[in-house]
Design a protein around this motif. Structure first.
Motif, PDB file in Angstrom:
ATOM      1  N   LEU A   1      -6.863  27.775  42.367  1.00  0.00           N
ATOM      2  CA  LEU A   1      -7.340  27.729  40.977  1.00  0.00           C
ATOM      3  C   LEU A   1      -7.151  26.339  40.384  1.00  0.00           C
ATOM      4  O   LEU A   1      -8.071  25.765  39.792  1.00  0.00           O
ATOM      5  N   LYS A   2      -5.946  25.796  40.545  1.00  0.00           N
ATOM      6  CA  LYS A   2      -5.637  24.490  39.959  1.00  0.00           C
ATOM      7  C   LYS A   2      -6.599  23.407  40.451  1.00  0.00           C
ATOM      8  O   LYS A   2      -7.056  22.557  39.691  1.00  0.00           O
ATOM      9  N   ALA A   3      -6.908  23.450  41.735  1.00  0.00           N
ATOM     10  CA  ALA A   3      -7.751  22.403  42.320  1.00  0.00           C
ATOM     11  C   ALA A   3      -9.202  22.512  41.862  1.00  0.00           C
ATOM     12  O   ALA A   3      -9.991  21.574  42.056  1.00  0.00           O
ATOM     13  N   THR A   4      -9.565  23.628  41.256  1.00  0.00           N
ATOM     14  CA  THR A   4     -10.952  23.819  40.800  1.00  0.00           C
ATOM     15  C   THR A   4     -11.354  22.776  39.759  1.00  0.00           C
ATOM     16  O   THR A   4     -12.528  22.420  39.651  1.00  0.00           O
ATOM     17  N   GLY A   5     -10.412  22.273  38.976  1.00  0.00           N
ATOM     18  CA  GLY A   5     -10.714  21.277  37.948  1.00  0.00           C
ATOM     19  C   GLY A   5     -11.291  19.998  38.532  1.00  0.00           C
ATOM     20  O   GLY A   5     -12.371  19.545  38.144  1.00  0.00           O
TER      21      GLY A   5
ATOM     22  N   PHE B   1      -1.199  18.213  46.038  1.00  0.00           N
ATOM     23  CA  PHE B   1      -0.105  17.237  46.119  1.00  0.00           C
ATOM     24  C   PHE B   1       0.915  17.545  45.035  1.00  0.00           C
ATOM     25  O   PHE B   1       0.560  18.054  43.963  1.00  0.00           O
ATOM     26  N   PRO B   2       2.163  17.223  45.285  1.00  0.00           N
ATOM     27  CA  PRO B   2       3.211  17.647  44.352  1.00  0.00           C
ATOM     28  C   PRO B   2       3.120  16.935  43.013  1.00  0.00           C
ATOM     29  O   PRO B   2       3.218  17.537  41.964  1.00  0.00           O
ATOM     30  N   ARG B   3       2.954  15.636  43.043  1.00  0.00           N
ATOM     31  CA  ARG B   3       2.953  14.872  41.803  1.00  0.00           C
ATOM     32  C   ARG B   3       1.926  13.762  41.943  1.00  0.00           C
ATOM     33  O   ARG B   3       1.610  13.333  43.047  1.00  0.00           O
ATOM     34  N   GLY B   4       1.429  13.271  40.852  1.00  0.00           N
ATOM     35  CA  GLY B   4       0.541  12.112  40.896  1.00  0.00           C
ATOM     36  C   GLY B   4      -0.839  12.421  41.425  1.00  0.00           C
ATOM     37  O   GLY B   4      -1.629  11.520  41.706  1.00  0.00           O
ATOM     38  N   GLY B   5      -1.124  13.698  41.569  1.00  0.00           N
ATOM     39  CA  GLY B   5      -2.392  14.251  42.039  1.00  0.00           C
ATOM     40  C   GLY B   5      -3.474  13.293  42.488  1.00  0.00           C
ATOM     41  O   GLY B   5      -3.514  12.869  43.652  1.00  0.00           O
ATOM     42  N   SER B   6      -4.362  12.938  41.562  1.00  0.00           N
ATOM     43  CA  SER B   6      -5.526  12.142  41.943  1.00  0.00           C
ATOM     44  C   SER B   6      -5.151  10.720  42.334  1.00  0.00           C
ATOM     45  O   SER B   6      -5.840  10.090  43.137  1.00  0.00           O
ATOM     46  N   ASP B   7      -4.059  10.197  41.776  1.00  0.00           N
ATOM     47  CA  ASP B   7      -3.591   8.870  42.181  1.00  0.00           C
ATOM     48  C   ASP B   7      -3.324   8.841  43.684  1.00  0.00           C
ATOM     49  O   ASP B   7      -3.643   7.877  44.370  1.00  0.00           O
TER      50      ASP B   7
ATOM     51  N   GLU C   1       4.762  21.122  52.731  1.00  0.00           N
ATOM     52  CA  GLU C   1       6.215  21.078  52.752  1.00  0.00           C
ATOM     53  C   GLU C   1       6.759  21.670  51.470  1.00  0.00           C
ATOM     54  O   GLU C   1       6.030  21.829  50.500  1.00  0.00           O
ATOM     55  N   LEU C   2       8.039  21.972  51.507  1.00  0.00           N
ATOM     56  CA  LEU C   2       8.704  22.432  50.296  1.00  0.00           C
ATOM     57  C   LEU C   2       8.429  21.424  49.185  1.00  0.00           C
ATOM     58  O   LEU C   2       8.732  20.242  49.325  1.00  0.00           O
ATOM     59  N   GLY C   3       7.813  21.876  48.096  1.00  0.00           N
ATOM     60  CA  GLY C   3       7.606  20.971  46.972  1.00  0.00           C
ATOM     61  C   GLY C   3       6.285  20.254  46.989  1.00  0.00           C
ATOM     62  O   GLY C   3       5.994  19.474  46.102  1.00  0.00           O
ATOM     63  N   GLY C   4       5.438  20.497  47.984  1.00  0.00           N
ATOM     64  CA  GLY C   4       4.113  19.881  47.931  1.00  0.00           C
ATOM     65  C   GLY C   4       3.617  19.373  49.265  1.00  0.00           C
ATOM     66  O   GLY C   4       4.362  19.235  50.229  1.00  0.00           O
ATOM     67  N   ALA C   5       2.342  19.066  49.286  1.00  0.00           N
ATOM     68  CA  ALA C   5       1.687  18.628  50.516  1.00  0.00           C
ATOM     69  C   ALA C   5       2.033  17.181  50.838  1.00  0.00           C
ATOM     70  O   ALA C   5       2.336  16.393  49.954  1.00  0.00           O
ATOM     71  N   ARG C   6       1.950  16.841  52.113  1.00  0.00           N
ATOM     72  CA  ARG C   6       2.158  15.460  52.560  1.00  0.00           C
ATOM     73  C   ARG C   6       1.070  15.110  53.556  1.00  0.00           C
ATOM     74  O   ARG C   6       0.746  15.899  54.434  1.00  0.00           O
ATOM     75  N   ILE C   7       0.521  13.940  53.430  1.00  0.00           N
ATOM     76  CA  ILE C   7      -0.627  13.527  54.237  1.00  0.00           C
ATOM     77  C   ILE C   7      -0.277  13.480  55.731  1.00  0.00           C
ATOM     78  O   ILE C   7       0.827  13.095  56.112  1.00  0.00           O
ATOM     79  N   LEU C   8      -1.206  13.908  56.571  1.00  0.00           N
ATOM     80  CA  LEU C   8      -1.049  13.761  58.024  1.00  0.00           C
ATOM     81  C   LEU C   8      -1.715  12.451  58.445  1.00  0.00           C
ATOM     82  O   LEU C   8      -2.818  12.129  58.001  1.00  0.00           O
ATOM     83  N   ASP C   9      -1.069  11.732  59.357  1.00  0.00           N
ATOM     84  CA  ASP C   9      -1.551  10.399  59.733  1.00  0.00           C
ATOM     85  C   ASP C   9      -2.993  10.385  60.226  1.00  0.00           C
ATOM     86  O   ASP C   9      -3.738   9.446  59.971  1.00  0.00           O
TER      87      ASP C   9
ATOM     88  N   PHE D   1      -5.948  17.367  45.980  1.00  0.00           N
ATOM     89  CA  PHE D   1      -5.684  18.337  47.052  1.00  0.00           C
ATOM     90  C   PHE D   1      -6.276  17.911  48.387  1.00  0.00           C
ATOM     91  O   PHE D   1      -7.168  17.076  48.465  1.00  0.00           O
ATOM     92  N   GLY D   2      -5.704  18.509  49.420  1.00  0.00           N
ATOM     93  CA  GLY D   2      -6.205  18.355  50.766  1.00  0.00           C
ATOM     94  C   GLY D   2      -6.153  19.717  51.443  1.00  0.00           C
ATOM     95  O   GLY D   2      -5.961  20.744  50.770  1.00  0.00           O
ATOM     96  N   TYR D   3      -6.299  19.730  52.744  1.00  0.00           N
ATOM     97  CA  TYR D   3      -6.277  20.992  53.482  1.00  0.00           C
ATOM     98  C   TYR D   3      -5.333  20.875  54.666  1.00  0.00           C
ATOM     99  O   TYR D   3      -5.239  19.821  55.305  1.00  0.00           O
ATOM    100  N   THR D   4      -4.660  21.969  54.948  1.00  0.00           N
ATOM    101  CA  THR D   4      -3.854  21.990  56.172  1.00  0.00           C
ATOM    102  C   THR D   4      -4.802  22.160  57.356  1.00  0.00           C
ATOM    103  O   THR D   4      -5.981  22.478  57.190  1.00  0.00           O
ATOM    104  N   LYS D   5      -4.272  21.946  58.563  1.00  0.00           N
ATOM    105  CA  LYS D   5      -5.104  22.104  59.766  1.00  0.00           C
ATOM    106  C   LYS D   5      -5.671  23.512  59.875  1.00  0.00           C
ATOM    107  O   LYS D   5      -6.719  23.725  60.469  1.00  0.00           O
TER     108      LYS D   5
END
Lengths: 448, 448
Positions: free
Chosen positions: B114-118, B193-199, B152-160, B182-186
């Motif tokens: 829902l949140k990512a819909t914006g 993302f936990p904080r700083g979203g679009s940045d 991860e606990l507290g938010g997504a982290r980019i995969l290399d 936002f991104g997608y898991t495999k």
């Protein structure tokens, strides 16, 4: 009732012991006398304790020790003959040393037993001398006095029940002469204190007998506000609190060892530092509380021999447990740390250089890199710590400002500032090459 | 090729989107556009993301959500109608929200979806608008772009591997409009993302496509040397380094979130902060290295909401492992610490107040007392941190002196100083009630 402790230089020779005896005679309240082993009579001299260690080391290697034993006996012989005491005292010392070496006296650690012979023998000699002067005195062995310790890694620690045992010494009439530096385990094992030897014994006895004053006789008129080897004729401190003393001695104030006064502090016994060679000087009082007037800073301590381990890792501050893991690795390597300033993606750990000998360095750096997956690990040696101490500091705005300006004036770069936990101290790290410049400038800023 | 990211206020309304479109048209290098969800149009307005969270919360409680859904649609409807775009866009947004709520669109976390819909909807709307203006543009879904994350606990982290996927976007001709946040898991799971979203998204895309510049459009002309809510008309910063930015944002610089720029930093992509409402202003450049001339300090950051846990124990410094045990207890309570200044017999741990809610306080205090056998444990709330940052500081003698004098001048007591790990920052702790006075005085000392 007072406890008076006399350090190595105060008991180094017959002449010094005459002064000590005079001090004991002058005040009948001085009922408990704690003595060190004879120290250096001049700069070129060797302390009796070091002579005893040499015996132990030679013996361990299977070498003939008769020459080393003779050196120790010669020191005591000169005292005994000069004070015109019975020569049987020397025979007793010789027998005792021989007994330890030949295993006819059962000991649990031969080196500990040898080392303690310096204080023990001097106590016997000095009580004989007091009696000769007409002062009723008795040598008291720490085991007989109930000075019991728990042996721990790195040295003995007092057992609480000792204080009750020591309290009973109050009932005795004679002046009690007690050798410093050692106690006994419950199993009767002689164990020496790790640091501060006789100071600790004096402190423990003071607490045990609930002394009205613990007088610590040494060879300076007072505790100085800064190291006299760095600043000429520094200001004397008349009164300071226990915690000021503890902070100052942590960072190199050599009057006392780090933890020596703690038993006295905990029992709230006032302590007085006095000079055996100038006993009429008022000395320095160390007390539980003092009134703060004027200068919020009472002293500036400094000590070389620190290093910093620097660890950086991107996103460190997102990693729960990073700091704990870092300290755990150090703990597993038996390294205790002093301070741990932290940035966002980096952390430094300040330790004493003795904790990280060169051969251990590579292991520690590798473990930190691998186990913490750190981006960068480096070691910065030759650091010194400077500690500005004073009960008035917490309430006084501007101390850190005055201090940092003093560094600027001396053109000294501050490597580390640690403020925030202790209420009575402010700590700075600098390169050891700049230590003296920094201390001189700080002294000028706060005391001139 | 440049990446331009537009924040919530830049895409809050049709008027704002016209400005954004004009900015995109002006420079054909602007090939990758990352957008936020529409933010507030004025102070009384509500962000679309908050409207979406309200839908999720009402839905979770089983309440009727049609009113909340209508609020979201109204926001987009006003944009679409004002920009004279096809109304089918609104139907698509409505269908998407309904699909998520009715489980006909499979999602793994409904609130995240829902949140990512914006952001997602705005990207679709804006690419349609660009096309209408004759700029060939395409909406790019993060999954299609290969923006993969590890949850991860507290938010997504980019995969290399994402960076290689994103690099392929360079081959496309159209302007690529990518929703931030936002991104997608495999496994195809949407994760925010936990904080700083679009940045963060902009930063990741910049690193992936190896952009010549990452332009971060917001609603200020530049990054300021101090919080403009504390000091009026503060000095603008023209150029600062990544690590200066990282330190500043840690302590409350609100232009970027703490870790948003890291992917761009690691790829050494220069970043420019610009104002959507004043795009001709030069903005602030954030780069890997800069020349230091004149003032060694570039900015003063500050943040409230910290507390200090104070622990004292006699002989603490003799206890190997004390610090580690202390941090372990906090770790077990899931509390991450910021700094840990230490004295001899005491240690303080500075943490963010959010880490220790009142109900947890009693548990933590009890555990510290019991498990560490501490003499004293206390909590001091309402602390603020002030961070003085600058690449020139490490080599400049006197920064700490100027800083501490500024505290004295403002009559502010320094509760904590932390210097010694980071080369570019110096941190102070003060009572929050004194924060503004301290920051003003520091600003005056370093910038006026």
């Amino acid at each position: 009732m007072k406890v008076a402790k006399f350090g190595g230089s105060s008991v180094a020779s017959a002449d010094q012991l005459r002064k000590v005896a005079q001090i004991v005679k002058e005040d009948t309240e001085r009922k408990f006398i704690v003595v060190s082993a004879p120290g250096k009579r001049d700069k070129a001299d060797t302390k009796v304790t070091d002579l005893l260690i040499a015996i132990g080391e030679a013996h361990r290697k299977g070498e003939d020790v008769s020459k080393q034993v003779e050196k120790v006996l010669a020191r005591f012989r000169s005292i005994v003959s000069d004070l015109e005491l019975d020569n049987i005292l020397i025979e007793q010392i010789a027998d005792h040393l021989e007994g330890i070496l030949a295993d006819t006296i059962p000991v649990l650690d031969k080196m500990d037993a040898l080392k303690a012979t310096g204080e023990d023998s001097l106590a016997k000699v000095f009580s004989a001398y007091l009696n000769k002067l007409g002062v009723k005195a008795a040598y008291v062995n720490p085991q007989e006095a109930g000075l019991l310790v728990r042996e721990e890694l790195g040295g003995a620690r007092i057992l609480d029940e000792s204080f009750d045992h020591l309290y009973k010494l109050r009932e005795r009439e004679e002046v009690q002469v007690i050798p410093g530096f050692f106690g006994y385990t419950k199993e009767g094992k002689l164990a020496t204190f790790p640091r501060g030897g006789s100071d600790i014994t004096g402190s423990i006895v003071s607490a045990g007998v609930k002394a009205s004053l613990y007088e610590n006789f040494t060879d300076v008129d007072s505790v100085y506000s800064v190291n006299p080897n760095i600043v000429d004729n520094p200001k004397e401190i008349h009164t300071l609190t226990y915690r000021e003393m503890r902070e100052l001695s942590y960072a190199g104030f050599s009057v006392f060892h780090d933890e020596a006064l703690i038993p006295a502090f905990q029992a709230k016994i006032p302590v007085c530092v006095k000079n055996t060679n100038n006993p009429s000087a008022p000395g320095t009082m160390i007390v539980a509380e003092r009134e703060v007037t004027g200068n919020p800073v009472i002293g500036i301590a400094s000590d070389a021999g620190f290093l910093s381990i620097y660890i950086s890792k991107y996103l460190m501050n997102r990693e729960l447990g990073f700091g704990r893991k870092l300290l755990q690795i150090l703990e597993e390597e038996n390294i205790s740390f002093e301070h741990a300033p932290s940035g966002i993606d980096d952390m430094s750990v300040i330790i004493r250089e003795s904790q990280l000998p060169a051969d251990k360095e590579a292991i520690v750096v590798r473990r930190l890199k691998e186990e913490l997956q750190a981006d960068h690990v480096s070691i910065d040696r030759d650091l010194s710590m400077i500690m500005i101490v004073g009960e008035g500091m917490i309430e006084s705005i501007g101390v850190s400002s005055t201090a940092t300006k003093a560094f600027t004036d001396a053109n000294v770069n501050i490597e580390m500032i640690n403020q925030g936990s202790s209420e009575v101290s402010l700590m700075f790290g600098v390169k050891t090459t700049q230590l003296h410049d920094a201390v001189k400038s700080l002294y000028q800023a706060f005391f001139q």
